[in-house]
Design an enzyme around this catalytic site. Structure first.
Site, PDB file in Angstrom:
ATOM      1  N   ARG A  20      63.993  20.205 -47.963  1.00 10.47           N
ATOM      2  CA  ARG A  20      64.996  19.893 -46.698  1.00 10.47           C
ATOM      3  C   ARG A  20      64.661  17.984 -47.118  1.00 10.47           C
ATOM      4  NH1 ARG A  20      66.675  22.067 -42.608  1.00 10.47           N
ATOM      5  NH2 ARG A  20      65.988  20.468 -41.667  1.00 10.47           N
ATOM      6  N   CYS A  48      52.644 -15.328 -26.766  1.00 10.82           N
ATOM      7  CA  CYS A  48      52.171 -16.505 -27.513  1.00 10.82           C
ATOM      8  C   CYS A  48      51.250 -17.297 -26.950  1.00 10.82           C
ATOM      9  CB  CYS A  48      54.061 -17.012 -28.327  1.00 10.82           C
ATOM     10  SG  CYS A  48      54.655 -16.370 -29.199  1.00 10.82           S
ATOM     11  N   ASN A  80      47.933  -4.716 -19.043  1.00  8.39           N
ATOM     12  CA  ASN A  80      49.025  -4.303 -19.568  1.00  8.39           C
ATOM     13  C   ASN A  80      49.851  -5.181 -17.452  1.00  8.39           C
ATOM     14  OD1 ASN A  80      52.521  -3.020 -19.817  1.00  8.39           O
ATOM     15  ND2 ASN A  80      50.893  -2.551 -21.469  1.00  8.39           N
ATOM     16  N   GLY A 163      59.100   3.480 -30.979  1.00 12.97           N
ATOM     17  CA  GLY A 163      58.394   2.636 -29.193  1.00 12.97           C
ATOM     18  C   GLY A 163      58.088   1.326 -29.253  1.00 12.97           C
ATOM     19  N   HIS A 168      55.817  -9.348 -30.625  1.00 12.83           N
ATOM     20  CA  HIS A 168      54.199 -10.411 -31.552  1.00 12.83           C
ATOM     21  C   HIS A 168      53.854  -8.978 -31.929  1.00 12.83           C
ATOM     22  CE1 HIS A 168      52.358 -13.689 -29.982  1.00 12.83           C
ATOM     23  NE2 HIS A 168      51.256 -12.826 -30.671  1.00 12.83           N
ATOM     24  N   HIS A 170      51.032  -6.433 -31.594  1.00 12.27           N
ATOM     25  CA  HIS A 170      50.043  -6.260 -30.018  1.00 12.27           C
ATOM     26  C   HIS A 170      49.332  -4.804 -30.382  1.00 12.27           C
ATOM     27  CE1 HIS A 170      54.068  -4.799 -28.757  1.00 12.27           C
ATOM     28  NE2 HIS A 170      52.904  -3.551 -28.400  1.00 12.27           N
ATOM     29  N   CYS A 200      29.637  19.376 -38.170  1.00  8.87           N
ATOM     30  CA  CYS A 200      30.308  18.865 -37.555  1.00  8.87           C
ATOM     31  C   CYS A 200      32.112  19.468 -38.177  1.00  8.87           C
ATOM     32  CB  CYS A 200      30.778  17.394 -37.763  1.00  8.87           C
ATOM     33  SG  CYS A 200      31.863  16.792 -36.887  1.00  8.87           S
ATOM     34  N   HIS A 244      28.958  11.301 -39.453  1.00 12.68           N
ATOM     35  CA  HIS A 244      28.903  12.000 -38.285  1.00 12.68           C
ATOM     36  C   HIS A 244      29.083  10.444 -37.072  1.00 12.68           C
ATOM     37  CE1 HIS A 244      29.926  14.602 -34.420  1.00 12.68           C
ATOM     38  NE2 HIS A 244      28.426  14.127 -34.287  1.00 12.68           N
ATOM     39  N   GLU A 313      61.651  22.427 -33.921  1.00 16.05           N
ATOM     40  CA  GLU A 313      59.831  21.553 -33.006  1.00 16.05           C
ATOM     41  C   GLU A 313      59.372  21.997 -31.848  1.00 16.05           C
ATOM     42  OE1 GLU A 313      62.477  19.993 -35.416  1.00 16.05           O
ATOM     43  OE2 GLU A 313      61.365  19.316 -37.196  1.00 16.05           O
TER      44      GLU A 313
END
Ligand code: UDP
Ligand code: ZN
Length: 348
Positions: A20, A48, A80, A163, A168, A170, A200, A244, A313
């Site tokens: 691809r 800031c 937020n 996204g 700044h 974060h 595990c 673990h 997909e």
């Protein structure tokens, strides 16, 4: 020829399809965009220094070194302002009407402001600065996990294609009132493995990958950075503990600090190899109430955004990855071997 591989953790299939890459458009270019430098401060930026009133009251902070100005900080965690889910004193109520079930959007959505420097990025600092970010995740994960069902997820978006809406430096931490189906699937697969082997799956997988070596990017005594066998995106990388531990909230200082070393090393390697590549990372831990489980281990999943999921997909859930993880690991090993001395310098 392409190869279909089954992910040992999800049982989802992935197409490893180097052919691809031959398409003239859309191929991941190992010479991505150059790193874009920003001003050290932006008066319009809500994260800031000097704009602390632009965020809701702070939840946690790491103060700056003592010889700097009073009130100065090196990292802040704040709610937020545009949350996906918001806190409440009571658990989320669920309602079912016919075939439809809903839960109230109760939880928490926080921003980790990683540096006072508007232009800072993880590869720019030193290992201590990255460890401070992981310390913020650990502290907030501990504070947010409770006996209600749910999940606490620290994650970071870098670049517009991944996204990001704000430059700044974060990351974010979301605590949800539900456990998504994807986690139930991870748990079901890991539980079945534990029933069969008494170990595990994640720890066995890390040990086997370290013994094999082909998909190992770099490792320390406590942690390893691996290209997963069924990588869903080019250069997908996991950072995993070698011992673990189900929840990152319970990680010891050594595991945390060595995760920081590998995270900075991997992001530096990706930047050297691909330029300022967009990526998301997510720090996955056992859901609330499952912290002591013997069959699940936390892992930090880094996914560069170099391919666009399309109709195949959407219709199949099968990711198409044009870069075999063995090749991605070899390229990252090579680029890291070429610059050990520069890791630790402040700017590229
Ligand atoms: N944000 C905030 N206060 C502001 C401006 C933005 O809390 O004054 C939040 C915003 O809701 C967003 C985050 O900062 O969730 C920036 O996150 P990012 O760029 O990684 O991606 P986004 O969440 O926007 O997709
Ligand atoms: Zn800023």
């Amino acid at each position: 020829m392409s190869e279909l591989r089954r992910d040992p953790f999800t049982r989802d299939w992935v197409a490893i399809a180097p052919g691809r890459r031959e398409r003239p458009q859309r191929m991941p270019t190992p010479a991505g965009s150059p790193v874009r430098r920003l001003p050290a401060a932006d008066p319009a930026c809500p994260f800031c220094p000097g704009r602390e009133e632009a965020t809701p009251p702070e939840l946690w902070r790491l103060p700056a070194a003592v010889d700097t100005a009073p009130g100065a900080w090196r990292l802040r965690v704040v709610p937020n302002r545009y949350p996906v889910v918001a806190p409440a004193a009571r658990p989320a109520r669920h309602h079912t009407t016919g075939l439809h079930t809903e839960a109230e959007g109760i939880g928490s959505h926080e921003v980790v402001i990683e540096s006072p420097d508007h232009d800072w990025d993880l590869p720019d600092g030193d290992d201590t600065a990255v460890a401070d970010i992981l310390r913020a995740y650990r502290t907030r994960c501990l504070a947010l996990r409770d006996r209600r069902p749910g999940l606490v997820l620290p994650f970071r978006n870098h670049g517009a294609a991944a996204g990001t809406s704000l430059p700044h430096p974060h990351s974010q931490i979301v605590a949800t009132p539900i456990v998504p189906a994807r986690f139930r699937q991870l748990f079901d697969v890991a539980r079945a493995y534990y029933d069969d082997h008494g170990n595990c799956l994640y720890v066995d997988h890390t040990a086997a990958e370290l013994a094999d070596g082909e998909r190992v990017i770099t490792a320390t005594d406590h942690t390893a950075a691996l290209a997963p066998y069924a990588a869903r995106t080019p250069y997908e990388t996991w950072i995993v503990p070698r011992r673990h531990q189900a929840s990152f909230a319970d990680a010891c200082d050594e595991d945390l600090e060595q995760t920081a070393v590998l995270l900075r090393r991997v992001l530096t390697g990706l930047r050297d190899l691909l330029g300022d590549v967009p990526y998301n990372y997510a720090l996955i831990s056992a859901p609330n109430g499952e912290e002591m489980t013997a069959y699940f281990a936390w892992h930090l999943q880094i996914a560069p955004r170099l391919t666009e999921p399309a109709g195949f997909e959407l219709g199949t859930g099968i990711a198409v990855n044009p870069v075999p993880p063995e090749q991605a690991a070899a390229e990252l090993r090579q680029v890291l071997a070429a610059r050990p001395a520069r890791i630790g310098s402040s700017r590229p």
